[in-house]
Design a protein around this motif. Structure first.
Motif, PDB file in Angstrom:
ATOM      1  N   LYS A   1       5.494  -2.376 -20.717  1.00 33.83           N
ATOM      2  CA  LYS A   1       5.770  -0.972 -21.017  1.00 33.83           C
ATOM      3  C   LYS A   1       5.895  -0.150 -19.737  1.00 33.83           C
ATOM      4  O   LYS A   1       6.057   1.070 -19.790  1.00 33.83           O
ATOM      5  N   ASP A   2       5.828  -0.826 -18.601  1.00 35.01           N
ATOM      6  CA  ASP A   2       5.873  -0.177 -17.288  1.00 35.01           C
ATOM      7  C   ASP A   2       7.224  -0.430 -16.631  1.00 35.01           C
ATOM      8  O   ASP A   2       7.560  -1.561 -16.295  1.00 35.01           O
ATOM      9  N   ARG A   3       8.011   0.623 -16.438  1.00 33.64           N
ATOM     10  CA  ARG A   3       9.335   0.471 -15.831  1.00 33.64           C
ATOM     11  C   ARG A   3       9.216  -0.045 -14.393  1.00 33.64           C
ATOM     12  O   ARG A   3      10.032  -0.849 -13.941  1.00 33.64           O
ATOM     13  N   GLY A   4       8.192   0.404 -13.684  1.00 29.90           N
ATOM     14  CA  GLY A   4       8.006  -0.066 -12.321  1.00 29.90           C
ATOM     15  C   GLY A   4       7.775  -1.558 -12.259  1.00 29.90           C
ATOM     16  O   GLY A   4       8.262  -2.246 -11.342  1.00 29.90           O
ATOM     17  N   GLU A   5       7.054  -2.091 -13.236  1.00 26.94           N
ATOM     18  CA  GLU A   5       6.806  -3.531 -13.284  1.00 26.94           C
ATOM     19  C   GLU A   5       8.103  -4.297 -13.542  1.00 26.94           C
ATOM     20  O   GLU A   5       8.334  -5.370 -12.972  1.00 26.94           O
ATOM     21  N   LEU A   6       8.941  -3.743 -14.400  1.00 22.28           N
ATOM     22  CA  LEU A   6      10.239  -4.367 -14.654  1.00 22.28           C
ATOM     23  C   LEU A   6      11.072  -4.405 -13.380  1.00 22.28           C
ATOM     24  O   LEU A   6      11.620  -5.449 -13.010  1.00 22.28           O
ATOM     25  N   ASP A   7      11.171  -3.268 -12.696  1.00 28.76           N
ATOM     26  CA  ASP A   7      11.989  -3.202 -11.480  1.00 28.76           C
ATOM     27  C   ASP A   7      11.478  -4.174 -10.422  1.00 28.76           C
ATOM     28  O   ASP A   7      12.263  -4.823  -9.722  1.00 28.76           O
ATOM     29  N   ALA A   8      10.149  -4.287 -10.302  1.00 34.73           N
ATOM     30  CA  ALA A   8       9.573  -5.206  -9.316  1.00 34.73           C
ATOM     31  C   ALA A   8       9.899  -6.651  -9.666  1.00 34.73           C
ATOM     32  O   ALA A   8      10.196  -7.469  -8.785  1.00 34.73           O
ATOM     33  N   ALA A   9       9.859  -6.971 -10.954  1.00 35.92           N
ATOM     34  CA  ALA A   9      10.161  -8.336 -11.395  1.00 35.92           C
ATOM     35  C   ALA A   9      11.625  -8.669 -11.147  1.00 35.92           C
ATOM     36  O   ALA A   9      11.962  -9.781 -10.713  1.00 35.92           O
ATOM     37  N   VAL A  10      12.513  -7.715 -11.417  1.00 40.81           N
ATOM     38  CA  VAL A  10      13.941  -7.924 -11.160  1.00 40.81           C
ATOM     39  C   VAL A  10      14.181  -8.172  -9.671  1.00 40.81           C
ATOM     40  O   VAL A  10      14.895  -9.107  -9.281  1.00 40.81           O
ATOM     41  N   ALA A  11      13.565  -7.338  -8.832  1.00 52.37           N
ATOM     42  CA  ALA A  11      13.729  -7.483  -7.380  1.00 52.37           C
ATOM     43  C   ALA A  11      13.203  -8.829  -6.902  1.00 52.37           C
ATOM     44  O   ALA A  11      13.815  -9.490  -6.049  1.00 52.37           O
ATOM     45  N   LEU A  12      12.060  -9.266  -7.449  1.00 59.26           N
ATOM     46  CA  LEU A  12      11.479 -10.542  -7.056  1.00 59.26           C
ATOM     47  C   LEU A  12      12.399 -11.696  -7.414  1.00 59.26           C
ATOM     48  O   LEU A  12      12.648 -12.593  -6.595  1.00 59.26           O
ATOM     49  N   TRP A  13      12.919 -11.675  -8.644  1.00 62.11           N
ATOM     50  CA  TRP A  13      13.776 -12.770  -9.069  1.00 62.11           C
ATOM     51  C   TRP A  13      15.082 -12.790  -8.302  1.00 62.11           C
ATOM     52  O   TRP A  13      15.601 -13.858  -7.971  1.00 62.11           O
ATOM     53  N   ARG A  14      15.619 -11.639  -7.978  1.00 65.64           N
ATOM     54  CA  ARG A  14      16.861 -11.622  -7.207  1.00 65.64           C
ATOM     55  C   ARG A  14      16.624 -12.186  -5.807  1.00 65.64           C
ATOM     56  O   ARG A  14      17.470 -12.923  -5.273  1.00 65.64           O
ATOM     57  N   GLN A  15      15.467 -11.853  -5.211  1.00 71.99           N
ATOM     58  CA  GLN A  15      15.155 -12.374  -3.893  1.00 71.99           C
ATOM     59  C   GLN A  15      14.986 -13.890  -3.937  1.00 71.99           C
ATOM     60  O   GLN A  15      15.495 -14.618  -3.074  1.00 71.99           O
ATOM     61  N   ARG A  16      14.329 -14.389  -4.981  1.00 67.07           N
ATOM     62  CA  ARG A  16      14.135 -15.830  -5.114  1.00 67.07           C
ATOM     63  C   ARG A  16      15.465 -16.553  -5.344  1.00 67.07           C
ATOM     64  O   ARG A  16      15.696 -17.626  -4.799  1.00 67.07           O
ATOM     65  N   ILE A  17      16.322 -15.953  -6.164  1.00 63.98           N
ATOM     66  CA  ILE A  17      17.628 -16.564  -6.444  1.00 63.98           C
ATOM     67  C   ILE A  17      18.500 -16.575  -5.185  1.00 63.98           C
ATOM     68  O   ILE A  17      19.152 -17.576  -4.869  1.00 63.98           O
ATOM     69  N   GLU A  18      18.505 -15.469  -4.436  1.00 63.86           N
ATOM     70  CA  GLU A  18      19.316 -15.376  -3.224  1.00 63.86           C
ATOM     71  C   GLU A  18      18.898 -16.399  -2.176  1.00 63.86           C
ATOM     72  O   GLU A  18      19.738 -16.960  -1.461  1.00 63.86           O
ATOM     73  N   THR A  19      17.594 -16.645  -2.068  1.00 65.93           N
ATOM     74  CA  THR A  19      17.087 -17.565  -1.054  1.00 65.93           C
ATOM     75  C   THR A  19      17.037 -19.004  -1.549  1.00 65.93           C
ATOM     76  O   THR A  19      16.720 -19.925  -0.787  1.00 65.93           O
ATOM     77  N   GLY A  20      17.345 -19.209  -2.833  1.00 66.72           N
ATOM     78  CA  GLY A  20      17.303 -20.553  -3.384  1.00 66.72           C
ATOM     79  C   GLY A  20      15.895 -21.050  -3.612  1.00 66.72           C
ATOM     80  O   GLY A  20      15.672 -22.262  -3.762  1.00 66.72           O
ATOM     81  N   ASN A  21      14.936 -20.121  -3.657  1.00 66.46           N
ATOM     82  CA  ASN A  21      13.522 -20.482  -3.823  1.00 66.46           C
ATOM     83  C   ASN A  21      13.178 -20.687  -5.295  1.00 66.46           C
ATOM     84  O   ASN A  21      12.281 -20.051  -5.848  1.00 66.46           O
ATOM     85  N   ILE A  22      13.944 -21.551  -5.943  1.00 70.83           N
ATOM     86  CA  ILE A  22      13.744 -21.826  -7.356  1.00 70.83           C
ATOM     87  C   ILE A  22      14.122 -23.270  -7.638  1.00 70.83           C
ATOM     88  O   ILE A  22      14.808 -23.907  -6.845  1.00 70.83           O
TER      89      ILE A  22
END
Length: 216
Positions: free
Chosen positions: A184-205
């Motif tokens: 229910k926290d928009r900030g938590e959503l934005d942080a999760a999106v940013a984290l996943w994009r960083q992981r995807i960009e670096t291939g850390n998955i």
């Protein structure tokens, strides 16, 4: 965008959808009737394949066949138009997505927004849905905000899906990454999106069942 019609009246669409609903609702109790309706519907849809825009569908709907007095035939015809309209819409959306991918690659972008409803950046929180794909891997974040059941508060959610990197067509809705996060926290959503994009960009998955070449 090809395949859409700003002049197409909603009553026409509603009429097709009502035909479709009534056709299926009145056929289900009778197996033989249901099978006959399906054959008729398929033949009707095949006859509409040469119509490639909603404008052409509307014109054909109002043509001589509209005077058919047989109720069952009219229901099947309306259902066929509803189905063909969805096919045309899907093709148009597919073309738009491919165009967005091409333009993003040409601009040297890493990510491209494939689909978006609502305004995720609005000052006042409102429902939205945004699918953003990583151009190299085809992995995409699907972030959304929807009102919770029987509440006036927004629930934010995120899932990571796998798409074809050239067409945006879904390959795997559950590639074993962030299958579903809800908050229910928009900030938590934005942080999760940013984290996943960083992981995807670096291939850390690591996608279960997928090799380094992206193949299963």
């Amino acid at each position: 965008m090809q395949g859409t019609s700003p002049t197409m009246s909603s009553p026409v669409q509603d009429e097709w959808m009502e035909c479709e609903r009534e056709l299926h609702a009145t056929a289900m109790p009778d197996v033989e009737r249901y099978e006959n309706d399906l054959r008729t519907l398929r033949a009707q849809v095949d006859g509409l394949k040469d119509l490639e825009t909603l404008e052409q569908l509307v014109e054909a709907w109002r043509g001589p066949a509209a005077a058919d007095s047989d109720r069952r035939s009219r229901l099947a015809r309306g259902a066929a138009f509803a189905l063909r309209a969805r096919e045309i819409d899907a093709l148009a959306r597919g073309r738009l997505i491919e165009e967005r991918i091409v333009h993003a690659r040409a601009a040297g972008e890493q990510w491209v927004v494939l689909q978006q409803t609502g305004d995720g950046e609005a000052a006042v929180a409102t429902p939205f849905n945004i699918a953003t794909m990583h151009l190299d891997s085809g992995l995409a974040t699907l972030a959304m905000a929807q009102y919770g059941a029987m509440t006036n508060s927004l629930v934010y959610s995120l899932t990571v899906i796998r798409l074809h990197s050239e067409s945006g067509v879904l390959i795997d809705a559950t590639p074993g990454l962030e299958d579903w996060m809800e908050t229910k926290d928009r900030g938590e959503l934005d942080a999760a999106v940013a984290l996943w994009r960083q992981r995807i960009e670096t291939g850390n998955i690591a996608i279960p069942g997928v090799g380094a070449d992206g193949c299963r």
